[in-house]
Design an enzyme around this catalytic site. Structure first.
Site, PDB file in Angstrom:
ATOM      1  N   HIS A 307      34.449 -19.017  75.066  1.00 24.87           N
ATOM      2  CA  HIS A 307      33.958 -20.204  74.771  1.00 24.87           C
ATOM      3  C   HIS A 307      33.326 -20.788  76.014  1.00 24.87           C
ATOM      4  CE1 HIS A 307      33.890 -24.458  73.399  1.00 24.87           C
ATOM      5  NE2 HIS A 307      34.045 -23.875  72.174  1.00 24.87           N
ATOM      6  N   ASP A 364      37.302 -19.724  65.966  1.00 23.79           N
ATOM      7  CA  ASP A 364      36.820 -18.829  64.825  1.00 23.79           C
ATOM      8  C   ASP A 364      37.733 -17.470  64.721  1.00 23.79           C
ATOM      9  OD1 ASP A 364      34.891 -20.640  64.068  1.00 23.79           O
ATOM     10  OD2 ASP A 364      33.556 -20.010  65.931  1.00 23.79           O
TER      11      ASP A 364
END
Ligand code: ACO
Length: 426
Positions: A307, A364
């Site tokens: 991320h 996710d």
């Protein structure tokens, strides 16, 4: 509070004091607004890795410690104790609603949750196999044609109504992009249901039958919406802000956000994770996948890992993992992909490549497994993300209206040809 730091600008051999701005939490920011007017210098930060594009009081992310706060409240507490409607109110207004404020908010969402019947005709212009996000970009943008002349964005009341309309209409807009694809008539919202249950009945219900809400699935879906509702200045929210800075119609601005969200490096990642897990197939194939992810000559990345901001666990991934296990157990599903995902996470977290680069599972990584178990088709996952993120997008759009810096206009480091003349010029 403003402090000052002495920054030496070596190119010009000039010394200049630049203000340091302190937020409530997180790193301070050097205010470089006067860099160009005073020194004819630009800041170069492609990808905005070190740039605070605005001041915002909505969401805080501490990527090093894996913290996510909406208006100061930890995401884990909101996921446990609130529903999506409360969280949306919180993001939009800054405080959790009191009982009467909550009832008024729900009444507004109910009043605005229908689509103009003509909007439904837009769907018929799409191929039935169109990606739901392609349809969403189109129909969300199309709403601007219905609410343009009647709205004055200088008026707070009109702005709030536009924001409510967007949040309220998004479930039917999203559900219709699915029902159209399978040729099933679209059900209308039913105001006896809460936000999440209402979406589920519009998505999966048949007009000819009563829809019975499964409370475990409705709660899991509500948690998904809460976790995805906002995430400070991510690509799609920044897109909404950039579009809005020109004073554009809010429905068109949100359509721009939907477009940005679609990409596999952003909202499209949950779909990409599931495809990857299917490709890996079994626990035995994991080492091969890890080796490919580490190979610089292979474009394969471990989807759902890493991320831009989190260099620690994404706190949403832990909440979603719990929900995924709960729903699978409730439905009696034994999904081999969950075993692959759990093992993949375990192996990657012990691997020096991922440790050194601080690559942890993001939101996710488990959401695809959960959404699939609930019956959502894989290509619909990102549309659910858009449904949830609309709460954040409209909150940022509302916040932006009080800012006075005018249109956003980044500059560039020009690396093209210097001035030259047309060959025909005499
Ligand atoms: N698999 C393998 N290697 C990775 C991964 C990954 N998923 N993510 C980053 N890396 C490596 C990069 O190759 C790079 O290695 P290097 O230093 O040897 O060159 C290093 O880690 C740093 O990567 P960056 O690309 O600089 O990290 P950045 O912050 O730009 O990217 C991103 C973040 C786009 C999310 C990236 O981690 C990625 O592509 N992840 C997979 C896609 C994904 O899950 N996206 C969802 C994000 S969450 C969201 O939008 C809701």
């Amino acid at each position: 509070m403003t402090k000052y730091v002495n920054a030496v600008i070596t190119e010009e051999q000039k010394e200049s004091s630049l203000p340091i701005l302190e937020g409530t939490l997180g790193p301070h920011a050097v205010d470089i607004q006067n860099l160009y007017p005073r020194h004819n210098l630009l800041a170069f930060d492609p990808g905005f890795r070190s740039t605070a594009s605005c001041k915002s009081a909505i969401t805080f992310v501490d990527g090093d410690n894996g913290v996510l706060l909406y208006r100061g409240y930890p995401i884990e507490e909101l996921a446990e104790h609130s529903n999506f409607e409360e969280v949306t109110y919180l993001l939009m207004h800054g405080e959790l609603p009191k009982v009467d404020q909550y009832q008024e908010f729900i009444a507004l969402l109910h009043r605005h949750n229908l689509l103009h019947e003509q909007v439904m005709s837009f769907y018929r212009g799409f191929r039935r196999d169109a990606h739901p996000m392609a349809v969403m970009v189109g129909v969300v943008g199309a709403l601007s044609a219905f609410y343009h002349d009647v709205m004055d964005i200088q008026k707070q009341e009109d702005r709030m109504r536009a924001a409510i309309r967007l949040v309220a209409k998004m479930p039917m807009l999203a559900a219709a992009s699915y029902t159209y694809s399978i040729g099933r008539p679209q059900r209308y919202p039913n105001n006896k249901f809460d936000f999440s249950s209402n979406f589920l009945q519009m998505m999966f219900g048949r007009p000819s039958e009563e829809y019975v809400v499964d409370p475990v699935l409705a709660r899991a879906f509500d948690v998904i919406l809460i976790l995805h509702a906002d995430h400070e200045q991510n690509a799609s929210t920044s897109t909404v802000r950039l579009a809005a800075s020109s004073g554009a119609n809010p429905f068109a601005c949100i359509a721009a956000g939907v477009a940005s969200l679609w990409g596999p490096a952003h909202g499209g990642a949950n779909e990409a994770v599931l495809k990857m897990l299917q490709e890996i197939g079994t626990v035995e194939n994991i080492p091969k996948a890890i080796a490919r992810a580490k190979d610089k000559n292979d474009s394969f990345r471990l989807m759902g890992f890493g991320h831009r901001v989190y260099k620690n666990f994404d706190p949403r991934s832990r909440v979603i993992q719990v929900q995924a296990k709960k729903v699978l157990e409730h439905l009696g599903i034994k999904d081999p992909l969950l075993d692959v995902a759990l093992k993949l996470e375990e192996i990657a977290l012990k691997d020096s490549y991922f440790i050194e680069r601080k690559l942890y599972p993001n939101v996710d990584f488990y959401s695809g497994i959960l959404l699939r178990a609930m019956g959502f088709p894989m290509n619909f996952f990102t549309a659910i993300f858009a449904l949830a993120r609309t709460a954040g997008w409209v909150s940022h759009w509302l916040e932006l209206q009080h800012e006075s810096h005018g249109i956003d206009r980044p500059r560039q480091l020009y690396v093209g040809s210097p001035l030259r003349h047309h060959p025909k010029k005499k």
